[in-house]
Design an enzyme around this catalytic site. Structure first.
Site, PDB file in Angstrom:
ATOM      1  N   ARG A  64       0.831  -1.211   0.000  1.00 48.28           N
ATOM      2  CA  ARG A  64       0.000   0.000   0.000  1.00 48.28           C
ATOM      3  C   ARG A  64       0.866   1.263   0.000  1.00 48.28           C
ATOM      4  NH1 ARG A  64      -5.381   1.464   1.072  1.00 48.28           N
ATOM      5  NH2 ARG A  64      -5.681   3.397   2.217  1.00 48.28           N
ATOM      6  N   TYR A 165     -10.020  13.250   4.535  1.00 46.58           N
ATOM      7  CA  TYR A 165      -8.557  13.158   4.581  1.00 46.58           C
ATOM      8  C   TYR A 165      -7.953  13.808   3.338  1.00 46.58           C
ATOM      9  CZ  TYR A 165     -10.461   8.838   2.557  1.00 46.58           C
ATOM     10  OH  TYR A 165     -11.217   7.942   1.865  1.00 46.58           O
ATOM     11  N   GLU A 179     -13.221   4.051  -7.056  1.00 46.00           N
ATOM     12  CA  GLU A 179     -12.961   2.908  -6.178  1.00 46.00           C
ATOM     13  C   GLU A 179     -13.761   1.733  -6.716  1.00 46.00           C
ATOM     14  OE1 GLU A 179     -11.048   1.354  -3.610  1.00 46.00           O
ATOM     15  OE2 GLU A 179     -11.291   3.249  -2.536  1.00 46.00           O
ATOM     16  N   TYR A 289      -7.999  -1.254   5.913  1.00 44.05           N
ATOM     17  CA  TYR A 289      -8.500  -0.448   7.020  1.00 44.05           C
ATOM     18  C   TYR A 289      -8.357  -1.125   8.386  1.00 44.05           C
ATOM     19  CZ  TYR A 289     -10.472   2.822   3.576  1.00 44.05           C
ATOM     20  OH  TYR A 289     -10.643   3.728   2.558  1.00 44.05           O
TER      21      TYR A 289
END
Ligand SMILES: CC(=O)N[C@@H](CC(=O)O)C(=O)O
Ligand SMILES: [Zn+2]
Length: 312
Positions: A64, A165, A179, A289
């Site tokens: 990631r 964010y 997404e 997550y």
């Protein structure tokens, strides 16, 4: 035809498509690498579209990120930080990206940035917006939804004062997240790859039509506004003690009502949703997550109103 409530925008001449903001989300990485080699598919009349791998080190390692999540790194503090090589890799990279596609918040910034992501959740095609007041983006959402019907594509609105964010795409005047899932990390699935490609085709068509002077009449767009972050149940040491309940697993965007099963403990007990009113969970059991202490996010359904738009 002209409308009372018409918004004018400059032509969207500079567009970027980001892949590899997360280096293990393979649809975006693969599409962008493909388009770096040959960009014919993403070029449109009067628009310059730049495909760009945002986190090449993470792509190389198929992870990631290397030091810190690039898609949280575009804060004003990070973008103005000095320290060069002493900064985390992604902070340095955020500054480079801001230099090429920004500066964020300035008139020189790129018009549109599409940032391509994959999720392990069963979300289907999701477009992520950061503002309910960006009428250009709202019109684009309406266009894409109509163009892919009877296929579907939902709009997630990430406008929450605490949960918002600082994304890579936030450098652009009109940031759009894409997404698509479910797709495991490090894996390429043809259906997910193709779905992402089709959305981008329509998005670029919209920009071309807009630049050609097409006027888009007022419309409404159904959106799911981020409401609350739900963590896994934990013991006193912070260890997870329950899993997403089988009734909730893979049920992204389906209504969750007070009293509905939410988690299942390892010894088989059901933990129920205790909130008030119906919510629409999404990012259910997203692999990335766990480190963010998030089992899923709840959203609430809203109808957004887009005024008509035309080019200035
Ligand atoms: C699974 C994943 O990476 N989702 C993205 C969502 C977004 O782009 O807003 C993220 O957390 O950055
Ligand atoms: Zn991602």
């Amino acid at each position: 035809m002209s409308y009372n409530n018409s918004a004018c925008f400059n032509e969207a001449r500079r567009v970027a498509i980001f892949g590899g903001t997360h280096g293990n989300e393979m649809s975006g990485v693969t599409l962008v690498n493909l388009w770096v080699k040959n960009s014919a598919e993403i070029q449109r009349k009067g628009v310059e579209t730049k495909p760009f791998i945002t986190n090449p080190k993470a792509v190389e390692k198929c992870t990631r990120y290397v030091d810190t999540d690039l898609n949280r790194a575009f804060t004003s503090e990070n973008l103005s930080a000095s320290g060069g090589d002493d900064q985390p890799y992604e902070v340095q990279r955020a500054q480079e990206i801001n230099g090429i596609f920004g500066p964020k918040g300035s008139p020189e910034a790129y018009d549109v940035i599409f940032d391509l992501h994959n999720t392990t959740s069963n979300m289907g095609c999701t477009l992520i917006l950061e503002s309910s007041k960006d009428h250009f983006n709202l019109q684009m959402m309406n266009y894409i939804k109509k163009a892919i019907a009877p296929g579907s594509c939902l709009v997630l609105l990430n406008e929450h004062p605490l949960l918002k964010y600082s994304t890579s795409r936030s450098v652009a005047k009109h940031p759009v997240g894409l997404e698509v899932g479910p797709q495991p990390q490090g894996v390429l699935r043809s259906n997910i790859f193709e779905a992402m490609r089709v959305i981008l085709k329509h998005a670029l068509d919209f920009i071309e039509l807009f630049n050609e002077g097409m006027e888009f009449p007022p419309c409404t767009v159904e959106a799911f506004r981020v409401s609350e972050r739900i963590d896994y149940p934990r013991d006193a040491n912070g260890n997870i003690i329950a899993m997403v309940h089988p009734n909730l697993q893979d049920c992204d965007w389906e209504p969750l009502n007070p009293g509905d099963p939410m988690f299942q403990t390892f010894d088989g007990k059901t933990i129920r949703y205790q909130g008030s009113g119906t919510v629409y969970p999404t990012f259910i059991n997203e692999a990335a997550y766990y480190e963010k202490q998030q089992a899923f996010v709840t959203t609430r359904r809203e109808t957004l109103v887009a005024s008509s738009i035309r080019k200035a």
